[in-house]
Design a protein around this motif. Structure first.
Motif, PDB file in Angstrom:
ATOM      1  N   THR A  58      11.365 -17.590  26.072  1.00 40.03           N
ATOM      2  CA  THR A  58      10.271 -17.961  26.589  1.00 40.03           C
ATOM      3  C   THR A  58       9.749 -19.194  25.676  1.00 40.03           C
ATOM      4  O   THR A  58       9.859 -19.098  24.489  1.00 40.03           O
ATOM      5  CB  THR A  58       9.162 -17.046  26.846  1.00 40.03           C
ATOM      6  OG1 THR A  58      10.057 -15.866  27.555  1.00 40.03           O
ATOM      7  CG2 THR A  58       7.850 -17.323  27.541  1.00 40.03           C
ATOM      8  N   GLY A 118       6.754 -20.613  24.406  1.00 38.80           N
ATOM      9  CA  GLY A 118       5.237 -20.393  24.208  1.00 38.80           C
ATOM     10  C   GLY A 118       4.579 -19.522  25.349  1.00 38.80           C
ATOM     11  O   GLY A 118       5.267 -18.230  25.630  1.00 38.80           O
ATOM     12  N   ALA A 119       3.488 -19.686  25.960  1.00 36.47           N
ATOM     13  CA  ALA A 119       2.987 -18.879  26.921  1.00 36.47           C
ATOM     14  C   ALA A 119       3.665 -18.995  28.212  1.00 36.47           C
ATOM     15  O   ALA A 119       2.996 -18.564  29.273  1.00 36.47           O
ATOM     16  CB  ALA A 119       1.639 -18.811  26.741  1.00 36.47           C
ATOM     17  N   ASP A 168      14.452 -15.079  22.110  1.00 41.46           N
ATOM     18  CA  ASP A 168      13.348 -14.027  22.127  1.00 41.46           C
ATOM     19  C   ASP A 168      14.090 -12.593  21.778  1.00 41.46           C
ATOM     20  O   ASP A 168      13.560 -11.837  20.919  1.00 41.46           O
ATOM     21  CB  ASP A 168      12.527 -13.956  23.112  1.00 41.46           C
ATOM     22  CG  ASP A 168      11.567 -15.121  23.262  1.00 41.46           C
ATOM     23  OD1 ASP A 168      11.583 -16.127  22.116  1.00 41.46           O
ATOM     24  OD2 ASP A 168      11.310 -15.730  24.294  1.00 41.46           O
TER      25      ASP A 168
END
Ligand code: ATP
Length: 640
Positions: A57, A59-60, A102
């Motif tokens: 991913t 960031g958000a 991640d």
């Protein structure tokens, strides 16, 4: 995958120095299959890249890679298909080690990207990024030389490879500057740079901007690389039919791999002769399935089954069955720093005017600041309202008249005014306070003196009869000064000049009239200074601070600009994939920008020492050393 048993072979610890850490897949369908001991025939196919449960991913944002698993065998071409934004580039950047997942695992040549075992990033991989990622100021030849130096290629290998690629990719004259090439020519140069060192793993992302005829040639070349050199190729393409000659096609959608199969298997399975139609069909099916929880659950359990099969059938590798590979030799940091220094040198010298400008900017700044704000302000205009002389001008403003003999206490105001230095303070007479005040308001003078009537008598009486003096006499001895304090530096300079002039004048009067001259002095006595002189001027105070600030700031800006530029045009990423590390870039910049910093120091100190005669009271080498360190600090900070 159904007819394959995934097998991870463990290194023989005794032979680990001489073996590649490749893992293997067992192909039980192959004609040349061997008996693997459990009743099934199998050929061991070394795996070049294995991705397991990759998630990523930014960031958000939403998940770009979603639990993605794929296997790419060594010596094969793997075409990665998928619509724009499905995560192909992200996946490839994780494979080459310039981004991290991640969660999940990637192994390239049996090691994690970035580890010593994988040799990735480094010369094992050739990477053609999505953008051209070329130094526009470089010629084709210089670009090739830079990457060849990063890969530690010999001159002979470089020439051979360059001549072949120039011919094969129909490149323009290698001496031509890249900035002057067309878009398609730049794409071809970009491809040439990824092929120059004959890497084991070739990652091409993607081949748009290259004409169809050349694309066909490139595919033929890729096939011959695979056949002759056992190169592994991963290629992303939006031309689905182009992927037909590849060994495997991986179709990505929304960060997931929805199909991984050979083109022949896909064509047979879907009973059509068009890969394009198959991809469209699979994407449509996936769109429908995505909203169907049953299908999604089936998919999740299918992935889990494949994973568990992988886990169960992974078994230890025995040295008896191993294939011996040459140990992987990575380029050293020294070689890479040498290549980076060479590249920095070419970048710097390409624009000599800019380089010269950078070298003299700190010295010029010091010069301008010393000239503009380092000097004492002059001339400073002051008004005089002299009630003692009935508002007329002083007859004795002429310096020659200061030399009067004896105790003459007539018109002391004029004697005092004559002591004021005429090179810094210019005097102008006004008839009344109002006129002088208007002149201050109009900015014609910085302030004005008002001498009361009988000022000379009152001052003499004050000086000679202290203790018995009356208040009225005391008040009559004052000279009033009304100032414009809007400019602090000028008002301080005027005050200082007036105090000094008054002390000299009063001492003179007292001595001539037989009094002790010390009465004119302030009780606060300034003795010999510890550092500097009592008439230190402003440029002596300001120049060291200005110099170190500029020496930090300019190298910082120049390094930051070149670093951002390198990043923006993608060349930094390309160098990173070639194995360059951040600290090596910093070291190379310190070596090249360091030379500029040294020259900046020489120019600046010459201006300070020889043009303005500013003395260094402490250690000169310490002063130079601190300034150099500030410059090198700026170079380092520019990269952060
Ligand atoms: N540095 C980044 N920061 C934030 N989001 C990013 C970044 N790089 C990529 N993305 C997003 O991740 C998603 C996948 O991008 P990616 O470049 O991997 O797609 P792609 O399949 O290579 O697309 P294309 O075929 O157009 O090159 C996109 O939605 C993109 O906007």
């Amino acid at each position: 995958m159904d007819n394959k048993i995934v097998t991870l072979w463990e290194n023989d610890t005794n032979n680990s120095a001489t073996q590649d850490n490749l893992d293997y897949e067992m192909d039980t369908n192959s004609d040349s299959a061997q008996n693997n001991g459990n009743g099934k025939s199998a050929v061991r196919i070394p795996v070049a890249v294995r991705v397991q449960h990759a998630s990523k991913t930014y960031g958000a944002g939403p998940e770009v890679l979603k639990n993605l698993s794929m296997t790419i065998e060594k010596g094969t071409i793997y075409s990665l298909l998928g619509s724009s934004g499905c995560g192909k580039t992200t996946l490839l950047s994780c494979i080459v080690g310039i981004r991290k997942l991640d969660s999940g695992e990637i192994s390239v040549f049996g090691g994690e990207p970035g580890s010593r075992e994988s040799g990735i990033p480094g010369k094992r991989v050739g990477f053609m990024p999505q953008e051209n990622s070329l130094y526009n100021d470089f010629s084709i030849n210089e670009s090739m030389q830079y990457f060849a130096a990063l890969y530690d290629m010999s001159g002979h290998d470089l020439r051979e490879s360059r001549d072949f690629l120039v011919k094969f990719l129909d490149l323009p004259d290698p001496e031509r500057s890249i900035g002057t090439l067309s878009g398609g020519q730049k794409r071809r140069v970009s491809l040439a740079l990824s092929l120059i060192h004959s890497p084991e793993l070739l990652i091409l992302d993607p081949t748009v901007g290259i004409d169809p005829l050349l694309r066909e040639n490139i595919w033929n070349h890729l096939l011959s690389l695979v056949a002759k050199k056992n190169t592994t190729v991963i290629i992303t393409t939006h031309y689905t039919e182009e992927a037909r000659p590849s060994n495997k096609i991986g179709l990505m959608r929304g960060g997931r791999l929805i199909t991984e199969s050979s083109p022949q298997e896909l064509l047979a399975q879907h009973e059509t002769n068009s890969l394009e139609n198959i991809v469209l069909k699979l994407c449509k099916n996936d769109s429908m399935d995505i909203d169907n929880p049953h299908v999604q659950n089936r998919r999740i359990s299918a992935i889990a089954t494949i994973t568990s099969i992988g886990k169960i059938t992974y078994r230890k590798f025995s040295s008896a069955g191993s294939i011996q590979y040459k140990p992987y030799e990575s380029t050293t940091s020294f070689q890479r720093i040498k290549a980076l220094v060479g590249k920095n040198y070419v970048v710097m010298t390409r624009n000599l005017i800019l380089l010269l400008f950078m070298m003299i900017v700190p010295a010029t700044q010091v010069l301008v600041i010393c000239l503009a704000i380092g000097n004492d302000p002059k001339p400073m205009w002051m008004g005089v309202v002299n009630h003692e002389l009935n508002y007329t001008s002083c007859p004795i403003l002429d310096p020659a008249s200061k030399q009067g003999e004896g105790c003459d206490v007539e018109n002391l105001s004029c004697k005092f005014l004559a002591e004021i230095p005429t090179d810094t303070i210019y005097l102008r007479d006004y008839a009344t306070d109002e006129l002088a005040r208007d002149a201050v308001k109009a900015g014609k003078v910085w302030g004005f003196f008002t001498f009361p009537k009988n000022w000379s008598d009152n001052l003499y009486e004050r000086a000679s009869a202290a203790g018995t003096i009356e208040n009225e006499t005391l008040r009559g001895s004052y000279v009033k000064m009304e100032m414009d304090y809007s400019n602090k530096q000028i008002s301080y300079a005027i005050k200082s000049e007036i105090y000094d002039a008054f002390e000299i004048f009063l001492k003179d009067v007292l001595v001539k009239c037989g009094f002790y001259e010390g009465l004119a002095e302030s009780p606060i006595q300034y003795v010999d200074p510890v550092y500097g002189t009592d008439d230190t001027d402003f440029k002596e105070f300001i120049s060291p601070g200005v110099l170190v600030a500029i020496m930090l700031f300019f190298p910082l800006c120049s390094t930051a600009v070149s670093y951002i530029w390198d990043k923006k045009q993608g060349t930094l990423e390309r160098s990173m994939v070639a194995g360059v590390q951040s600290w090596e870039i910093m070291a190379s910049l310190l070596l090249t920008e360091g030379v500029v910093v040294v020259i900046q120091c020489i120019f600046s100190f010459s201006i300070i020492l020889y043009l303005f005669n500013i003395e260094i009271l402490g250690s000169t080498s310490l002063a130079v050393g601190i300034t150099l360190l500030m410059g090198l600090g700026g170079v380092s900070m520019g990269q952060c």
